[in-house]
Design a protein around this motif. Structure first.
Motif, PDB file in Angstrom:
ATOM      1  N   VAL A 280       1.060  -1.221   0.034  1.00  9.26           N
ATOM      2  CA  VAL A 280      -0.083  -0.020  -0.170  1.00  9.26           C
ATOM      3  C   VAL A 280       0.849   1.471   0.056  1.00  9.26           C
ATOM      4  O   VAL A 280       1.942   1.229   0.793  1.00  9.26           O
ATOM      5  CB  VAL A 280      -0.960  -0.028   1.303  1.00  9.26           C
ATOM      6  CG1 VAL A 280      -0.117  -0.004   2.458  1.00  9.26           C
ATOM      7  CG2 VAL A 280      -2.025   1.227   1.011  1.00  9.26           C
ATOM      8  N   ASN A 281       0.414   2.193  -0.607  1.00 12.73           N
ATOM      9  CA  ASN A 281       1.038   3.707  -0.699  1.00 12.73           C
ATOM     10  C   ASN A 281       0.515   4.613   0.532  1.00 12.73           C
ATOM     11  O   ASN A 281      -0.313   4.303   0.903  1.00 12.73           O
ATOM     12  CB  ASN A 281       1.151   4.326  -1.910  1.00 12.73           C
ATOM     13  CG  ASN A 281      -0.099   4.690  -2.261  1.00 12.73           C
ATOM     14  OD1 ASN A 281      -0.845   5.406  -1.494  1.00 12.73           O
ATOM     15  ND2 ASN A 281      -0.616   4.609  -3.772  1.00 12.73           N
ATOM     16  N   VAL A 282       1.486   5.435   0.754  1.00 10.47           N
ATOM     17  CA  VAL A 282       1.185   6.045   1.889  1.00 10.47           C
ATOM     18  C   VAL A 282       0.006   6.938   1.777  1.00 10.47           C
ATOM     19  O   VAL A 282      -0.947   7.107   2.674  1.00 10.47           O
ATOM     20  CB  VAL A 282       2.401   7.362   2.240  1.00 10.47           C
ATOM     21  CG1 VAL A 282       2.138   8.258   3.363  1.00 10.47           C
ATOM     22  CG2 VAL A 282       3.743   6.527   2.643  1.00 10.47           C
ATOM     23  N   SER A 283      -0.517   7.486   0.746  1.00 11.38           N
ATOM     24  CA  SER A 283      -1.550   8.363   0.325  1.00 11.38           C
ATOM     25  C   SER A 283      -2.860   7.415   0.704  1.00 11.38           C
ATOM     26  O   SER A 283      -3.741   7.833   1.380  1.00 11.38           O
ATOM     27  CB  SER A 283      -1.548   8.852  -1.022  1.00 11.38           C
ATOM     28  OG  SER A 283      -0.705   9.640  -1.172  1.00 11.38           O
ATOM     29  N   ARG A 284      -2.773   6.162   0.124  1.00 10.40           N
ATOM     30  CA  ARG A 284      -4.008   5.241   0.400  1.00 10.40           C
ATOM     31  C   ARG A 284      -4.081   4.942   1.779  1.00 10.40           C
ATOM     32  O   ARG A 284      -5.386   4.754   2.138  1.00 10.40           O
ATOM     33  CB  ARG A 284      -3.675   4.141  -0.661  1.00 10.40           C
ATOM     34  CG  ARG A 284      -5.042   3.055  -0.323  1.00 10.40           C
ATOM     35  CD  ARG A 284      -6.273   3.430  -1.086  1.00 10.40           C
ATOM     36  NE  ARG A 284      -7.402   2.627  -0.738  1.00 10.40           N
ATOM     37  CZ  ARG A 284      -8.433   2.980  -0.201  1.00 10.40           C
ATOM     38  NH1 ARG A 284      -8.615   3.930   0.327  1.00 10.40           N
ATOM     39  NH2 ARG A 284      -9.375   1.859  -0.091  1.00 10.40           N
ATOM     40  N   LEU A 285      -3.108   4.520   2.570  1.00 10.83           N
ATOM     41  CA  LEU A 285      -2.952   4.290   3.611  1.00 10.83           C
ATOM     42  C   LEU A 285      -3.702   5.267   4.561  1.00 10.83           C
ATOM     43  O   LEU A 285      -4.360   5.067   5.491  1.00 10.83           O
ATOM     44  CB  LEU A 285      -1.578   3.885   4.165  1.00 10.83           C
ATOM     45  CG  LEU A 285      -1.501   3.391   5.611  1.00 10.83           C
ATOM     46  CD1 LEU A 285      -2.216   1.932   6.019  1.00 10.83           C
ATOM     47  CD2 LEU A 285      -0.054   3.009   5.970  1.00 10.83           C
ATOM     48  N   ALA A 286      -3.135   6.654   4.193  1.00 10.63           N
ATOM     49  CA  ALA A 286      -3.610   7.772   5.177  1.00 10.63           C
ATOM     50  C   ALA A 286      -5.136   7.809   5.025  1.00 10.63           C
ATOM     51  O   ALA A 286      -5.895   8.397   5.822  1.00 10.63           O
ATOM     52  CB  ALA A 286      -2.856   8.881   4.860  1.00 10.63           C
ATOM     53  N   GLU A 287      -5.476   7.727   3.750  1.00 12.95           N
ATOM     54  CA  GLU A 287      -7.068   7.932   3.336  1.00 12.95           C
ATOM     55  C   GLU A 287      -7.896   6.935   4.029  1.00 12.95           C
ATOM     56  O   GLU A 287      -8.678   7.308   4.894  1.00 12.95           O
ATOM     57  CB  GLU A 287      -7.144   7.686   1.892  1.00 12.95           C
ATOM     58  CG  GLU A 287      -8.589   7.741   1.655  1.00 12.95           C
ATOM     59  CD  GLU A 287      -8.656   7.566  -0.171  1.00 12.95           C
ATOM     60  OE1 GLU A 287      -9.752   6.763  -0.514  1.00 12.95           O
ATOM     61  OE2 GLU A 287      -7.937   7.821  -0.810  1.00 12.95           O
ATOM     62  N   LYS A 288      -7.435   5.527   4.154  1.00 16.45           N
ATOM     63  CA  LYS A 288      -8.143   4.587   4.580  1.00 16.45           C
ATOM     64  C   LYS A 288      -8.233   4.555   6.311  1.00 16.45           C
ATOM     65  O   LYS A 288      -9.125   4.449   6.961  1.00 16.45           O
ATOM     66  CB  LYS A 288      -7.393   3.211   4.314  1.00 16.45           C
ATOM     67  CG  LYS A 288      -8.278   1.899   4.735  1.00 16.45           C
ATOM     68  CD  LYS A 288      -9.427   1.845   4.256  1.00 16.45           C
ATOM     69  CE  LYS A 288     -10.205   0.387   4.475  1.00 16.45           C
ATOM     70  NZ  LYS A 288     -11.550   0.417   4.049  1.00 16.45           N
ATOM     71  N   MET A 289      -6.927   5.051   6.819  1.00 17.67           N
ATOM     72  CA  MET A 289      -7.010   5.106   8.305  1.00 17.67           C
ATOM     73  C   MET A 289      -7.676   6.650   8.752  1.00 17.67           C
ATOM     74  O   MET A 289      -7.666   7.016  10.069  1.00 17.67           O
ATOM     75  CB  MET A 289      -5.569   5.197   8.964  1.00 17.67           C
ATOM     76  CG  MET A 289      -4.786   3.663   8.582  1.00 17.67           C
ATOM     77  SD  MET A 289      -3.306   3.590   9.333  1.00 17.67           S
ATOM     78  CE  MET A 289      -3.980   3.627  11.143  1.00 17.67           C
ATOM     79  N   ARG A 290      -7.833   7.571   7.914  1.00 16.32           N
ATOM     80  CA  ARG A 290      -8.389   8.851   8.317  1.00 16.32           C
ATOM     81  C   ARG A 290      -7.358   9.667   9.027  1.00 16.32           C
ATOM     82  O   ARG A 290      -7.884  10.357   9.885  1.00 16.32           O
ATOM     83  CB  ARG A 290      -9.784   8.658   8.594  1.00 16.32           C
ATOM     84  CG  ARG A 290     -10.825   8.376   7.829  1.00 16.32           C
ATOM     85  CD  ARG A 290     -12.288   8.511   8.134  1.00 16.32           C
ATOM     86  NE  ARG A 290     -13.110   7.598   8.027  1.00 16.32           N
ATOM     87  CZ  ARG A 290     -13.808   6.579   8.405  1.00 16.32           C
ATOM     88  NH1 ARG A 290     -13.373   6.558   9.682  1.00 16.32           N
ATOM     89  NH2 ARG A 290     -14.435   5.814   8.017  1.00 16.32           N
ATOM     90  N   LEU A 291      -5.989   9.489   8.530  1.00 18.64           N
ATOM     91  CA  LEU A 291      -5.037  10.363   9.044  1.00 18.64           C
ATOM     92  C   LEU A 291      -4.357  11.369   7.981  1.00 18.64           C
ATOM     93  O   LEU A 291      -4.462  10.916   7.207  1.00 18.64           O
ATOM     94  CB  LEU A 291      -3.613   9.459   9.709  1.00 18.64           C
ATOM     95  CG  LEU A 291      -4.413   8.523  10.835  1.00 18.64           C
ATOM     96  CD1 LEU A 291      -3.004   7.624  11.167  1.00 18.64           C
ATOM     97  CD2 LEU A 291      -4.557   9.221  11.956  1.00 18.64           C
TER      98      LEU A 291
END
Length: 140
Positions: free
Chosen positions: A50-61
């Motif tokens: 997973v890339n950082v942007s997608r992870l941030a979006e999913k975690m809402r951070l």
């Protein structure tokens, strides 16, 4: 001893969040993880690579908060960037150590979940999650 509530809703919600975080961190302490780190590892495990942007979006951070947490996990050897050298987008995966610490921490997290269910009640927690979702939807 009952703690006195604030007249400020934001303060009350923050206090509750801190209390819940302390509970989870206490249960996870033997693993060496905090609840935020556990959550990042769990999300990466489900989404890898997973890339950082997608992870941030999913975690809402926001990305800054996420990257700060990722640096610690990478330093501990739990997360690796598997993207090709020279590429701008990072591709995150758990290392063997990351999978191991996550597996070790999982029962501790389950115990924290059970603790909250026993003390709050499943129906109350379900209502709380619904209310928290309503609060979260107030922002764009």
């Amino acid at each position: 001893m009952k703690k006195e509530s604030s007249v400020c809703n934001c303060v009350n919600i923050r206090r509750a969040s801190q209390a819940v975080t302390e509970i989870y961190d206490g249960y996870l302490s033997e693993s060496g993880l905090k609840i935020g780190q556990f959550s990042m590892l769990r999300h990466i495990s489900y989404m890898e690579p997973v890339n950082v942007s997608r992870l941030a979006e999913k975690m809402r951070l926001d990305r800054t908060t996420l990257v700060r947490g990722l640096k610690i996990l990478e330093k501990e050897g739990y997360v690796a960037d598997t993207s090709d050298a020279g590429t701008r987008s990072r591709s995150l995966k758990l290392t063997v150590e990351g999978h191991n610490v996550l597996a070790e921490a999982e029962p501790m997290w389950q115990a924290a979940q059970k603790h909250l269910e026993e003390h709050m009640g499943k129906d109350t927690l379900k209502d709380l999650v619904s209310l928290l979702s309503k609060l979260e939807s107030l922002t764009p």
